[in-house]
Design an enzyme around this catalytic site. Structure first.
Site, PDB file in Angstrom:
ATOM      1  N   ARG A 128     -13.152 -11.289   8.566  1.00 19.05           N
ATOM      2  CA  ARG A 128     -11.779 -10.796   8.811  1.00 19.05           C
ATOM      3  C   ARG A 128     -10.660 -11.753   8.277  1.00 19.05           C
ATOM      4  O   ARG A 128      -9.604 -11.247   8.269  1.00 19.05           O
ATOM      5  CB  ARG A 128     -11.715 -10.695  10.518  1.00 19.05           C
ATOM      6  CG  ARG A 128     -10.157 -10.361  10.939  1.00 19.05           C
ATOM      7  CD  ARG A 128     -10.385  -9.682  12.331  1.00 19.05           C
ATOM      8  NE  ARG A 128     -11.277 -10.390  13.424  1.00 19.05           N
ATOM      9  CZ  ARG A 128     -10.787 -11.488  14.151  1.00 19.05           C
ATOM     10  NH1 ARG A 128      -9.779 -11.962  13.769  1.00 19.05           N
ATOM     11  NH2 ARG A 128     -11.669 -11.933  14.726  1.00 19.05           N
TER      12      ARG A 128
ATOM     13  N   TYR B  35       8.255   5.406   1.908  1.00 20.60           N
ATOM     14  CA  TYR B  35       7.283   6.351   1.892  1.00 20.60           C
ATOM     15  C   TYR B  35       6.997   6.778   3.281  1.00 20.60           C
ATOM     16  O   TYR B  35       7.669   6.039   4.218  1.00 20.60           O
ATOM     17  CB  TYR B  35       5.984   5.356   1.724  1.00 20.60           C
ATOM     18  CG  TYR B  35       4.655   5.850   1.924  1.00 20.60           C
ATOM     19  CD1 TYR B  35       4.164   6.945   1.051  1.00 20.60           C
ATOM     20  CD2 TYR B  35       3.982   5.650   2.976  1.00 20.60           C
ATOM     21  CE1 TYR B  35       2.945   7.452   1.338  1.00 20.60           C
ATOM     22  CE2 TYR B  35       2.582   5.865   3.101  1.00 20.60           C
ATOM     23  CZ  TYR B  35       2.066   6.986   2.432  1.00 20.60           C
ATOM     24  OH  TYR B  35       0.895   7.319   2.573  1.00 20.60           O
TER      25      TYR B  35
ATOM     26  N   ASP C 175       8.597  -2.784  -1.957  1.00 22.83           N
ATOM     27  CA  ASP C 175       7.094  -1.922  -2.231  1.00 22.83           C
ATOM     28  C   ASP C 175       7.095  -1.564  -3.734  1.00 22.83           C
ATOM     29  O   ASP C 175       8.045  -0.763  -3.956  1.00 22.83           O
ATOM     30  CB  ASP C 175       7.105  -0.899  -1.346  1.00 22.83           C
ATOM     31  CG  ASP C 175       5.932   0.096  -1.246  1.00 22.83           C
ATOM     32  OD1 ASP C 175       5.361   0.077  -2.496  1.00 22.83           O
ATOM     33  OD2 ASP C 175       5.910   0.751  -0.113  1.00 22.83           O
TER      34      ASP C 175
ATOM     35  N   LYS D  62      -3.285   3.277  -4.706  1.00 22.57           N
ATOM     36  CA  LYS D  62      -2.853   4.311  -5.787  1.00 22.57           C
ATOM     37  C   LYS D  62      -3.195   3.496  -7.148  1.00 22.57           C
ATOM     38  O   LYS D  62      -4.335   3.832  -7.603  1.00 22.57           O
ATOM     39  CB  LYS D  62      -1.111   4.316  -5.427  1.00 22.57           C
ATOM     40  CG  LYS D  62      -1.123   4.393  -3.957  1.00 22.57           C
ATOM     41  CD  LYS D  62      -1.358   5.849  -3.480  1.00 22.57           C
ATOM     42  CE  LYS D  62      -1.123   6.026  -2.087  1.00 22.57           C
ATOM     43  NZ  LYS D  62       0.153   5.890  -1.603  1.00 22.57           N
TER      44      LYS D  62
HETATM   45  C1  LIG Z   1       0.489   5.300  -0.331  1.00 19.42           C
HETATM   46  C2  LIG Z   1       1.795   4.419  -0.075  1.00 19.42           C
HETATM   47  C3  LIG Z   1       1.921   3.706   0.982  1.00 19.42           C
HETATM   48  C4  LIG Z   1       0.812   3.719   1.836  1.00 19.42           C
HETATM   49  O1  LIG Z   1      -0.571   3.168   1.316  1.00 19.42           O
HETATM   50  P1  LIG Z   1      -2.021   3.512   2.034  1.00 19.42           P
HETATM   51  O2  LIG Z   1      -3.016   2.647   1.096  1.00 19.42           O
HETATM   52  O3  LIG Z   1      -2.121   5.056   2.070  1.00 19.42           O
HETATM   53  O4  LIG Z   1      -2.188   3.173   3.567  1.00 19.42           O
HETATM   54  C5  LIG Z   1       2.856   2.830   0.944  1.00 19.42           C
HETATM   55  N1  LIG Z   1       3.953   2.929   0.075  1.00 19.42           N
HETATM   56  C6  LIG Z   1       3.804   3.693  -1.117  1.00 19.42           C
HETATM   57  C7  LIG Z   1       4.948   4.074  -1.974  1.00 19.42           C
HETATM   58  C8  LIG Z   1       2.943   4.498  -1.068  1.00 19.42           C
HETATM   59  O5  LIG Z   1       2.656   5.655  -1.967  1.00 19.42           O
END
Ligand SMILES: *Cc1c(COP(=O)(O)O)cnc(C)c1O
Length: 415
Positions: free
Chosen positions: A63, A116, A188, A213
Site C-alpha cells: 500500500r 474533467y 492536469d 488514458k
Molecule cells: C480520465 C481523466 C481523469 C480521471 O482519471 P481516471 O483514471 O479515470 O480516474 C482526470 N483528468 C482527466 C483530464 C481525464 O481525462
C-alpha cells in the site's frame, strides 16, 4: 552495478523507453517484474526497522511502496523532469489525494469551469463540505483567473487542453499569478501528455495524470500519478499511504509496457488528429471543429507556445442536425469504439451527453458551452486515410439536404 540513468539530457522518446528501467544486476530480467506481494520480509529486525523508518531503502508493504510501482513512478518522474513522483489507483485518486493533502478548512481553491467531470464534482460537492471554498473561473479568461488568485488561495488548479471543447489555458501566465499569491499550482496534463506539454517547465508546481488514458495507451489499466518537488510529493504520498489509493503492481506493469511506445503513439496521434481536424473543418455536415492545432481555434497561439511537442490526439466537433444527427452518425463509424474513454491506440468516440458530462443536465451543458450535437473524438494510431474514409462514409447521409437528417441510420439513396 550499472549507474542509474536519471534521464537528464535525453530526449522524451528515449526517456519513455529507458526511464526507470535500468538493469542493475548481471543476469537479472531486462523487463520490470510484476512483484505481486502485499508485504516484504526481513530476517533481521534492525534492518526491518531501518527500512520502516526510511533510513535504508527497501519495501515494507505494497500500500506504501512496491518495486513494480516504483519503476512506474520513476519513469513518470523522468518524463516530466520532476524531483519526485508518486502514483495512485486511478487518475481521480491522483486528483483527489493531491487536493485533500494540500488543503484544510478555510482554504480557497481557484480553478476553471471546464475541468474533467470527476474533478468538477470534487470541487462542487466534496470540498465545500469541509469548508474549502472553490472558485470556478471562466476557463479562457486569464484576467478573471488572475483577479481571483490575487484575492488569495492555497491551490490554483489548472487543466489544459480541457474536456470536451479543448480550451487552452496559458500555464505560464496563470502559474506566475499563482506564485505571486503564494499558491501551489497544479496542472492536469492528461490530454497533452509529457510528449506534447511539460507544465513543470512552464512554472506549474505539480503535474498530474490519469495514466489510464494516453500514458498507458491501451485502455487496459487504470492508474494515476503526480510529479513535482520532493516536499510536496512527500506530503501527498503520506496522505495516499493512509487513504490507501495505491496503484496495483499488475496495473503498473501494463502501464509501463504501454509507456515505452508513448512518444511513437502520441506523435502518430498528433499527426492523425491534425489531418482529421482539417478534413472535418471543410466538411459540409460539420458545423464546427474544436482542435488546438487549427488556426481557427481561439487559443491557437497559446497552444503553439506551450504545446511544444504537438497539439494532441483529442478533438471534438459539432454535427449539423443536433443530437438526432449524433445518434444516427456514431453507430455508422466502423473504426471507433463508442465508449467513455480516451487516449488509446484505437479511435474512441462519444457524445459528452453520455460520457464526460453525463451527470450534467441538458440546460447546464448548454450554459457550459457544450453543444448537444458535440462529438468527442480521441484519435487512435490507425492509418489516417482509413480513419478519414470511415468518417466520410459515416457522414454521407448528413451531407445531403434536409430529409436525411431526422432518423438517418439507414440512408435512403433513392429518395
Ligand atoms: C480520465 C481523466 C481523469 C480521471 O482519471 P481516471 O483514471 O479515470 O480516474 C482526470 N483528468 C482527466 C483530464 C481525464 O481525462
Amino acid at each position: 552495478m550499472v549507474p542509474k540513468n536519471k534521464g537528464t539530457g535525453l530526449k522524451i522518446g528515449t526517456r519513455a523507453v529507458w526511464g526507470g528501467e535500468e538493469q542493475p544486476i548481471s543476469g537479472a530480467p531486462t523487463q520490470a517484474s510484476i512483484v505481486q506481494s502485499v508485504s516484504f520480509g526481513y530476517g533481521d529486525l534492525d534492518d526491518w526497522q531501518a527500512v520502516a523508518l526510511g533510513q535504508q531503502s527497501g519495501h515494507i508493504y505494497s500500500r506504501n511502496t512496491n518495486p513494480t510501482v516504483a519503476v512506474f513512478e520513476e519513469k513518470l518522474r523522468i518524463l516530466e523532469g520532476a524531483e519526485a513522483a508518486t502514483s495512485f489507483a486511478s487518475g481521480m485518486a491522483a486528483v483527489s489525494n493531491t487536493i485533500f493533502a494540500l488543503v484544510q478548512p478555510g482554504d480557497r481553491i481557484i480553478t476553471v469551469k471546464d475541468t474533467y467531470g470527476g474533478t468538477n464534482q470534487l470541487f462542487r460537492e466534496f470540498l465545500p463540505r469541509i469548508q474549502v471554498e472553490v472558485c470556478l473561473c471562466n476557463t479562457t479568461d486569464a484576467e478573471e483567473i488572475g483577479r481571483e488568485v490575487r484575492k488569495g488561495c492555497r491551490v490554483l488548479y489548472l487543466e489544459t487542453p480541457t474536456n470536451p471543447t479543448l480550451k487552452i489555458i496559458d500555464i505560464e501566465r496563470a502559474a506566475q499569478a499563482g506564485h505571486e499569491a503564494g499558491a501551489v499550482v497544479v496542472t492536469d496534463n492528461t490530454f497533452a501528455t509529457p510528449v506534447n506539454q511539460r507544465p513543470l517547465e512552464l512554472g506549474s508546481d505539480l503535474v498530474l495524470h490519469s495514466a489510464s488514458k494516453f500514458l498507458g495507451g491501451h485502455a487496459d489499466a487504470l492508474g494515476g500519478v503526480v510529479c513535482g518537488p520532493q516536499h510536496l510529493v512527500k506530503q501527498i504520498y503520506h496522505y495516499r499511504e493512509i487513504t490507501g489509493a495505491a496503484l496495483d503492481p499488475f496495473a503498473a506493469y501494463l502501464l509501463l509496457r504501454g509507456m515505452k511506445t508513448l512518444e511513437v503513439r502520441v506523435a502518430r496521434q498528433n499527426a492523425n488528429a491534425g489531418e482529421i481536424a482539417q478534413f472535418l473543418e471543410r466538411h459540409p455536415a460539420i458545423e464546427r471543429v474544436y482542435y488546438p492545432g487549427l488556426p481557427s481555434h481561439p487559443q491557437h497561439e497559446i497552444a503553439q507556445k506551450q504545446m511544444t511537442g504537438g497539439f494532441g490526439g483529442m478533438m471534438s466537433f459539432v454535427l449539423r442536425g443536433g443530437y438526432d444527427a449524433v445518434r444516427a452518425f456514431l453507430p455508422r463509424l466502423r473504426l471507433a469504439h463508442r465508449a467513455a474513454n480516451l487516449g488509446s491506440v484505437e479511435t474512441i468516440v462519444g457524445p459528452p451527453a453520455t460520457t464526460s458530462h453525463v451527470e450534467v443536465s441538458a440546460p447546464d451543458r448548454a450554459a457550459m458551452g457544450i453543444p448537444e450535437a458535440l462529438v468527442r473524438y480521441s484519435t487512435g494510431i490507425e492509418n489516417v486515410q482509413d480513419l478519414i474514409a470511415d468518417l466520410k462514409q459515416a457522414l454521407e447521409p448528413f451531407t445531403k439536404p434536409a430529409h436525411a437528417h431526422s432518423t438517418g441510420d439507414s440512408p435512403c439513396e433513392s429518395c
